[in-house]
Design a protein around this motif. Structure first.
Motif, PDB file in Angstrom:
ATOM      1  N   MET A 259       0.826  -1.204   0.000  1.00 60.69           N
ATOM      2  CA  MET A 259       0.000   0.000   0.000  1.00 60.69           C
ATOM      3  C   MET A 259       0.864   1.258   0.000  1.00 60.69           C
ATOM      4  N   LYS A 260       2.003   1.230   0.691  1.00 62.33           N
ATOM      5  CA  LYS A 260       2.919   2.378   0.647  1.00 62.33           C
ATOM      6  C   LYS A 260       3.414   2.608  -0.774  1.00 62.33           C
ATOM      7  N   GLU A 261       3.720   1.539  -1.481  1.00 55.73           N
ATOM      8  CA  GLU A 261       4.184   1.683  -2.862  1.00 55.73           C
ATOM      9  C   GLU A 261       3.064   2.182  -3.771  1.00 55.73           C
ATOM     10  N   HIS A 263       0.624   4.090  -2.817  1.00 55.47           N
ATOM     11  CA  HIS A 263       0.480   5.513  -2.495  1.00 55.47           C
ATOM     12  C   HIS A 263       1.530   6.335  -3.239  1.00 55.47           C
ATOM     13  N   GLU A 266       0.216   6.671  -6.642  1.00 57.81           N
ATOM     14  CA  GLU A 266      -0.889   7.624  -6.745  1.00 57.81           C
ATOM     15  C   GLU A 266      -0.403   9.080  -6.681  1.00 57.81           C
ATOM     16  N   GLU A 267       0.690   9.319  -5.993  1.00 55.57           N
ATOM     17  CA  GLU A 267       1.262  10.670  -5.975  1.00 55.57           C
ATOM     18  C   GLU A 267       1.620  11.130  -7.387  1.00 55.57           C
ATOM     19  N   LYS A 271      -4.893  12.120  -7.321  1.00 59.25           N
ATOM     20  CA  LYS A 271      -5.805  11.641  -6.270  1.00 59.25           C
ATOM     21  C   LYS A 271      -6.973  10.871  -6.874  1.00 59.25           C
ATOM     22  N   ASP A 272      -7.276   9.726  -6.271  1.00 63.47           N
ATOM     23  CA  ASP A 272      -8.381   8.834  -6.654  1.00 63.47           C
ATOM     24  C   ASP A 272      -8.164   8.167  -8.015  1.00 63.47           C
ATOM     25  N   LYS A 275      -8.620   4.339  -7.812  1.00 64.50           N
ATOM     26  CA  LYS A 275      -9.895   3.794  -7.326  1.00 64.50           C
ATOM     27  C   LYS A 275     -10.478   2.840  -8.363  1.00 64.50           C
ATOM     28  N   ASN A 302      -6.543  -1.082   2.498  1.00 66.76           N
ATOM     29  CA  ASN A 302      -6.828  -0.625   1.127  1.00 66.76           C
ATOM     30  C   ASN A 302      -7.611   0.695   1.140  1.00 66.76           C
ATOM     31  N   ASP A 303      -6.931   1.774   1.519  1.00 67.97           N
ATOM     32  CA  ASP A 303      -7.594   3.075   1.568  1.00 67.97           C
ATOM     33  C   ASP A 303      -7.615   3.778   0.214  1.00 67.97           C
ATOM     34  N   LEU A 304      -6.994   3.171  -0.806  1.00 67.93           N
ATOM     35  CA  LEU A 304      -7.018   3.742  -2.159  1.00 67.93           C
ATOM     36  C   LEU A 304      -8.201   3.234  -2.972  1.00 67.93           C
TER      37      LEU A 304
END
Length: 319
Positions: A259-261, A263, A266-267, A271-272, A275, A302-304
């Protein structure tokens, strides 16, 4: 307005809505031949990938081949025999690194296989030539290397970030370096067919543990494909649950590190942007209790909102 006309207008509105909401057409078909890391020799990393509506498959790694094809035949994915699938449908192999759980199926099945191309980076190819197809550990079924080359396989070395046609298919591949216990290298393969892409990662540790920027480089390269909705999915490993200490990761990911990877990806993509994006989780290591724990932890972190896909051996899915 009559009741009939109202009914007709309502019916047409619903019909058009259903058409508008119809899922986009798939670009690739995937048949997992092996999905696990670890000790299950009948179910180790190997994924057949082909453009939709074709039988022109490339095998992404080859830990398990024959047993996986048998499963797919049992599941009526293929209507021909296991040996025919091996010889006719598999057009070549993309090998991410030379660890046995990613190449043993290729080696064992080579006497029964047909002529085709094996693709790998230089370091991976040298290991296979020197340690496996060397006329000592195994006959040299390649067209280069030590011993007496039988020339069944064409060993083609991939240059990193250079697009290479995959013989007897409409696909191309571009290889990217990964770190799998630095400085040992693994490989990511970006497969292209027309305007569509799929990304497969061999074994990899997170950049922060590997003291590497390989994943960051890869994310930067694929970010535009996600923004343009051309990348249909990412195959990426999660071998251990979060409790595994960094010093015992051995070049693998946990749910938190995945998940860190993502994120970090996603940077770059916005954003989103991830999804609903398809993440195919590979290389889960037994025992079963660990696999259950990994899946639960991935769901929790899984906050993405990515779509987590857990492939099953011998069961086809679409991308």
């Amino acid at each position: 307005m009559t009741l009939f006309n109202r009914f007709l207008i309502g019916f047409l509105f619903l019909s058009f809505s259903c058409i508008a909401q119809k899922a986009p057409k798939s670009a690739f078909q995937v048949v997992p031949l092996g999905i696990k890391g670890g000790i299950d020799e009948k179910n180790l990393s190997a994924y057949l990938l082909a453009p939709s509506n074709t039988k022109d498959f490339i095998c992404l790694d080859a830990g398990t081949v024959h047993a996986g094809i048998e499963k797919a035949v049992e599941n009526k994915v293929f209507k021909i025999s296991t040996s025919e699938v091996l010889r006719k449908y598999i057009k070549g192999y993309l090998i991410s690194h030379a660890h046995l759980d990613h190449v043993s199926g290729l080696i064992i099945n080579s006497p029964a296989d047909s002529s085709k191309t094996v693709y790998a980076t230089n370091k991976c190819m040298e290991m296979m030539e020197n340690h496996y197809f060397n006329d000592q550990t195994w006959a040299n079924f390649g067209d280069t290397g030590v011993g007496f080359p039988l020339k069944k396989y064409h060993f083609q070395t991939l240059t990193l970030t250079e697009e290479t046609p995959i013989t007897n298919t409409t696909m191309t591949v571009k290889a990217f370096a990964l770190s799998h216990v630095n400085p040992y290298e693994s490989t990511a393969f970006l497969i292209k067919n027309g305007d569509n892409y799929a990304l497969y990662l061999g074994d990899t540790g997170p950049d922060v543990v590997e003291k590497s920027d390989h994943l960051r480089t890869l994310w930067t390269a694929i970010a535009p494909l996600i923004q343009n909705k051309q990348l249909k999915g990412i195959f990426i490993e999660v071998s251990f649950p979060n409790e595994q200490p960094d010093k015992f990761l051995f070049g693998h990911l946990t749910p938190n590190y995945l998940m860190k990877e993502l994120h970090a990806l996603e940077e770059l993509t916005g954003k989103d942007s991830l999804k609903g994006f398809k993440i195919i989780v590979t290389h889960l290591k037994p025992p079963t209790t660990n696999i259950i724990k990994i899946k639960a932890q991935l769901k929790q972190v899984n906050d993405l909102g990515v779509q987590l896909i857990y492939p099953e051996q011998g069961k086809k899915f679409e991308l």
